[in-house]
Design a protein around this motif. Structure first.
Motif, PDB file in Angstrom:
ATOM      1  N   PRO A  38       0.833  -1.204   0.000  1.00  0.00           N
ATOM      2  CA  PRO A  38       0.000   0.000   0.000  1.00  0.00           C
ATOM      3  C   PRO A  38       0.869   1.256   0.000  1.00  0.00           C
ATOM      4  O   PRO A  38       1.983   1.241   0.521  1.00  0.00           O
ATOM      5  N   LEU A  39       0.357   2.305  -0.580  1.00  0.00           N
ATOM      6  CA  LEU A  39       1.097   3.559  -0.622  1.00  0.00           C
ATOM      7  C   LEU A  39       0.805   4.393   0.626  1.00  0.00           C
ATOM      8  O   LEU A  39       0.827   5.596   0.612  1.00  0.00           O
ATOM      9  N   ALA A  40       0.500   3.715   1.706  1.00  0.00           N
ATOM     10  CA  ALA A  40       0.335   4.301   3.043  1.00  0.00           C
ATOM     11  C   ALA A  40       0.908   3.265   4.006  1.00  0.00           C
ATOM     12  O   ALA A  40       1.179   2.127   3.627  1.00  0.00           O
ATOM     13  N   ALA A  41       1.071   3.641   5.235  1.00  0.00           N
ATOM     14  CA  ALA A  41       1.680   2.720   6.209  1.00  0.00           C
ATOM     15  C   ALA A  41       0.672   1.653   6.614  1.00  0.00           C
ATOM     16  O   ALA A  41      -0.122   1.841   7.522  1.00  0.00           O
ATOM     17  N   ASP A  42       0.662   0.540   5.923  1.00  0.00           N
ATOM     18  CA  ASP A  42      -0.324  -0.496   6.231  1.00  0.00           C
ATOM     19  C   ASP A  42       0.187  -1.893   5.930  1.00  0.00           C
ATOM     20  O   ASP A  42      -0.575  -2.773   5.610  1.00  0.00           O
ATOM     21  N   GLY A  43       1.474  -2.156   5.986  1.00  0.00           N
ATOM     22  CA  GLY A  43       1.994  -3.501   5.778  1.00  0.00           C
ATOM     23  C   GLY A  43       2.113  -3.873   4.316  1.00  0.00           C
ATOM     24  O   GLY A  43       2.443  -3.057   3.471  1.00  0.00           O
ATOM     25  N   PHE A  44       1.783  -5.125   4.011  1.00  0.00           N
ATOM     26  CA  PHE A  44       1.863  -5.619   2.640  1.00  0.00           C
ATOM     27  C   PHE A  44       0.867  -6.760   2.479  1.00  0.00           C
ATOM     28  O   PHE A  44       0.278  -7.223   3.439  1.00  0.00           O
ATOM     29  N   ALA A  45       0.686  -7.223   1.236  1.00  0.00           N
ATOM     30  CA  ALA A  45      -0.255  -8.312   0.958  1.00  0.00           C
ATOM     31  C   ALA A  45       0.313  -9.215  -0.113  1.00  0.00           C
ATOM     32  O   ALA A  45       1.035  -8.771  -1.011  1.00  0.00           O
ATOM     33  N   LEU A  46      -0.008 -10.478  -0.022  1.00  0.00           N
ATOM     34  CA  LEU A  46       0.214 -11.423  -1.104  1.00  0.00           C
ATOM     35  C   LEU A  46      -1.103 -11.481  -1.857  1.00  0.00           C
ATOM     36  O   LEU A  46      -2.158 -11.677  -1.254  1.00  0.00           O
ATOM     37  N   GLU A  47      -1.043 -11.271  -3.171  1.00  0.00           N
ATOM     38  CA  GLU A  47      -2.270 -11.211  -3.952  1.00  0.00           C
ATOM     39  C   GLU A  47      -2.249 -12.219  -5.088  1.00  0.00           C
ATOM     40  O   GLU A  47      -1.200 -12.519  -5.643  1.00  0.00           O
ATOM     41  N   ALA A  48      -3.436 -12.685  -5.416  1.00  0.00           N
ATOM     42  CA  ALA A  48      -3.614 -13.553  -6.571  1.00  0.00           C
ATOM     43  C   ALA A  48      -4.833 -13.060  -7.343  1.00  0.00           C
ATOM     44  O   ALA A  48      -5.806 -12.607  -6.747  1.00  0.00           O
ATOM     45  N   GLU A  49      -4.748 -13.138  -8.648  1.00  0.00           N
ATOM     46  CA  GLU A  49      -5.863 -12.761  -9.512  1.00  0.00           C
ATOM     47  C   GLU A  49      -5.996 -13.844 -10.576  1.00  0.00           C
ATOM     48  O   GLU A  49      -5.003 -14.303 -11.129  1.00  0.00           O
ATOM     49  N   GLN A  50      -7.226 -14.249 -10.820  1.00  0.00           N
ATOM     50  CA  GLN A  50      -7.450 -15.311 -11.793  1.00  0.00           C
ATOM     51  C   GLN A  50      -8.513 -14.874 -12.791  1.00  0.00           C
ATOM     52  O   GLN A  50      -9.605 -14.451 -12.405  1.00  0.00           O
ATOM     53  N   GLU A  51      -8.165 -14.977 -14.068  1.00  0.00           N
ATOM     54  CA  GLU A  51      -9.096 -14.632 -15.133  1.00  0.00           C
ATOM     55  C   GLU A  51     -10.220 -15.661 -15.156  1.00  0.00           C
ATOM     56  O   GLU A  51      -9.969 -16.861 -15.194  1.00  0.00           O
ATOM     57  N   ARG A  52     -11.462 -15.190 -15.102  1.00  0.00           N
ATOM     58  CA  ARG A  52     -12.603 -16.101 -15.109  1.00  0.00           C
ATOM     59  C   ARG A  52     -13.380 -16.032 -16.413  1.00  0.00           C
ATOM     60  O   ARG A  52     -14.042 -16.990 -16.778  1.00  0.00           O
ATOM     61  N   ASP A  53     -13.352 -14.900 -17.062  1.00  0.00           N
ATOM     62  CA  ASP A  53     -14.089 -14.715 -18.298  1.00  0.00           C
ATOM     63  C   ASP A  53     -13.441 -13.536 -19.025  1.00  0.00           C
ATOM     64  O   ASP A  53     -12.614 -12.835 -18.450  1.00  0.00           O
ATOM     65  N   ASP A  54     -13.831 -13.321 -20.235  1.00  0.00           N
ATOM     66  CA  ASP A  54     -13.289 -12.189 -20.981  1.00  0.00           C
ATOM     67  C   ASP A  54     -13.701 -10.893 -20.298  1.00  0.00           C
ATOM     68  O   ASP A  54     -14.873 -10.565 -20.232  1.00  0.00           O
ATOM     69  N   GLY A  55     -12.741 -10.176 -19.734  1.00  0.00           N
ATOM     70  CA  GLY A  55     -13.018  -8.914 -19.068  1.00  0.00           C
ATOM     71  C   GLY A  55     -13.375  -9.023 -17.604  1.00  0.00           C
ATOM     72  O   GLY A  55     -13.746  -8.034 -16.977  1.00  0.00           O
ATOM     73  N   PHE A  56     -13.275 -10.209 -17.000  1.00  0.00           N
ATOM     74  CA  PHE A  56     -13.647 -10.396 -15.597  1.00  0.00           C
ATOM     75  C   PHE A  56     -12.641 -11.304 -14.903  1.00  0.00           C
ATOM     76  O   PHE A  56     -12.217 -12.314 -15.452  1.00  0.00           O
ATOM     77  N   SER A  57     -12.266 -10.929 -13.679  1.00  0.00           N
ATOM     78  CA  SER A  57     -11.363 -11.764 -12.890  1.00  0.00           C
ATOM     79  C   SER A  57     -11.770 -11.704 -11.422  1.00  0.00           C
ATOM     80  O   SER A  57     -12.491 -10.784 -11.005  1.00  0.00           O
ATOM     81  N   VAL A  58     -11.307 -12.678 -10.654  1.00  0.00           N
ATOM     82  CA  VAL A  58     -11.518 -12.682  -9.211  1.00  0.00           C
ATOM     83  C   VAL A  58     -10.150 -12.547  -8.547  1.00  0.00           C
ATOM     84  O   VAL A  58      -9.136 -12.976  -9.092  1.00  0.00           O
ATOM     85  N   THR A  59     -10.136 -11.922  -7.372  1.00  0.00           N
ATOM     86  CA  THR A  59      -8.881 -11.684  -6.667  1.00  0.00           C
ATOM     87  C   THR A  59      -8.978 -12.179  -5.236  1.00  0.00           C
ATOM     88  O   THR A  59     -10.067 -12.319  -4.684  1.00  0.00           O
ATOM     89  N   LEU A  60      -7.823 -12.417  -4.659  1.00  0.00           N
ATOM     90  CA  LEU A  60      -7.735 -12.772  -3.247  1.00  0.00           C
ATOM     91  C   LEU A  60      -6.434 -12.208  -2.709  1.00  0.00           C
ATOM     92  O   LEU A  60      -5.363 -12.448  -3.276  1.00  0.00           O
ATOM     93  N   GLY A  61      -6.530 -11.448  -1.642  1.00  0.00           N
ATOM     94  CA  GLY A  61      -5.352 -10.879  -1.000  1.00  0.00           C
ATOM     95  C   GLY A  61      -5.259 -11.337   0.442  1.00  0.00           C
ATOM     96  O   GLY A  61      -6.277 -11.437   1.130  1.00  0.00           O
ATOM     97  N   LEU A  62      -4.062 -11.641   0.887  1.00  0.00           N
ATOM     98  CA  LEU A  62      -3.798 -11.976   2.284  1.00  0.00           C
ATOM     99  C   LEU A  62      -2.888 -10.875   2.812  1.00  0.00           C
ATOM    100  O   LEU A  62      -1.728 -10.795   2.430  1.00  0.00           O
ATOM    101  N   ARG A  63      -3.428 -10.001   3.672  1.00  0.00           N
ATOM    102  CA  ARG A  63      -2.721  -8.804   4.113  1.00  0.00           C
ATOM    103  C   ARG A  63      -2.224  -8.928   5.540  1.00  0.00           C
ATOM    104  O   ARG A  63      -2.896  -9.454   6.409  1.00  0.00           O
ATOM    105  N   VAL A  64      -1.025  -8.424   5.762  1.00  0.00           N
ATOM    106  CA  VAL A  64      -0.443  -8.297   7.094  1.00  0.00           C
ATOM    107  C   VAL A  64      -0.126  -6.817   7.268  1.00  0.00           C
ATOM    108  O   VAL A  64       0.567  -6.227   6.445  1.00  0.00           O
TER     109      VAL A  64
END
Length: 182
Positions: A43-69
Motif C-alpha cells: 500500500p502507498l500508506a503505512a499499512d503492511g503488505f499483501a500477497l495477492e492472486a488474480e485469476q481470469e474467469r471470463d473475458d473482461g472479468f477476474s476474481v482476486t484474493l489478497g492476504l494482508r499483514v
C-alpha cells in the motif's frame, strides 16, 4: 471371493476410457484456460503488505484474493503516525475486477473487494469493511506484471475506549503490486 473379483473388474472397466485406453479429447468449455497473477502488493500508506492472486474467469472479468499483514509503523517511524493504536492486523481481501479497457491482466479495471481483518490491540477484535478500487495492470514480456490501484474504502471497527467514538473509518486505498502472470 467372486463378488470381490466382480467389483474390482467393474472398477477397472470404468476407469479405462472408451477406445482402448486412448485419452479423450477435452470438451471445449470444459475447464478454465485463463491467466493467473501472483504478486506482492504494497500500500502507498503505512499499512503492511499483501500477497495477492488474480485469476481470469471470463473475458473482461477476474476474481482476486489478497492476504494482508499490517502493522503500525508509527511506533517505529514517527512520519507514518496515523493515530491508530492497532499494533498488528491480519486480513483477507476477496474481490472482483471488471476490465473496462484491454484484456484481463493488461488494462484498465474497476472492482469491489471485501476486507475482513483480525486486529490485536489491548484485545483481539474483528473488523469488516470493503473498498472500491480502480487501477491499471501492465504486463511486460514473459509475464512480469505491475498493477497500480486507487480507491476508497470503509472499515467497521469496535469503538476504542478513550481514543475514538467512531466505529466506521473511511479512508483512501492506494497500492502498487509487483508479480508474475502465468
Amino acid at each position: 471371493m467372486s463378488g470381490l473379483l466382480g467389483v474390482m473388474t467393474a472398477l477397472v472397466m470404468t476407469a479405462i476410457p472408451p477406445g482402448g485406453g486412448a485419452p479423450e479429447e477435452p470438451v471445449p468449455g470444459d475447464g478454465w484456460e485463463g491467466r493467473t497473477y501472483v504478486g506482492v502488493a504494497v500500500p502507498l500508506a503505512a499499512d503492511g503488505f499483501a500477497l495477492e492472486a488474480e485469476q481470469e474467469r471470463d473475458d473482461g472479468f477476474s476474481v482476486t484474493l489478497g492476504l494482508r499483514v499490517g502493522f503500525n509503523l508509527g511506533k517505529w517511524i514517527p512520519v507514518f503516525e496515523d493515530g491508530a493504536p492497532d499494533s498488528l492486523r491480519v486480513g483477507i481481501e476477496p474481490g472482483a475486477r471488471f476490465y473496462l479497457k484491454g484484456p484481463v491482466l493488461e488494462g484498465l479495471w474497476v472492482g469491489p473487494r471485501l476486507e475482513v481483518v483480525h486486529a490485536w490491540r489491548t484485545q483481539a477484535v474483528w473488523q469488516v469493511g470493503g473498498a472500491v478500487l480502480s487501477g491499471y495492470s501492465f504486463r511486460f514480456g514473459d509475464g512480469f506484471t505491475v498493477q497500480a490501484a486507487l480507491g476508497l474504502g470503509a472499515l467497521y471497527r469496535p469503538p476504542i475506549p478513550g481514543f475514538s467514538l467512531w466505529t466506521v473509518r473511511v479512508a483512501p486505498r492506494a497500492q502498487l503490486s509487483l508479480g508474475w502472470s502465468l
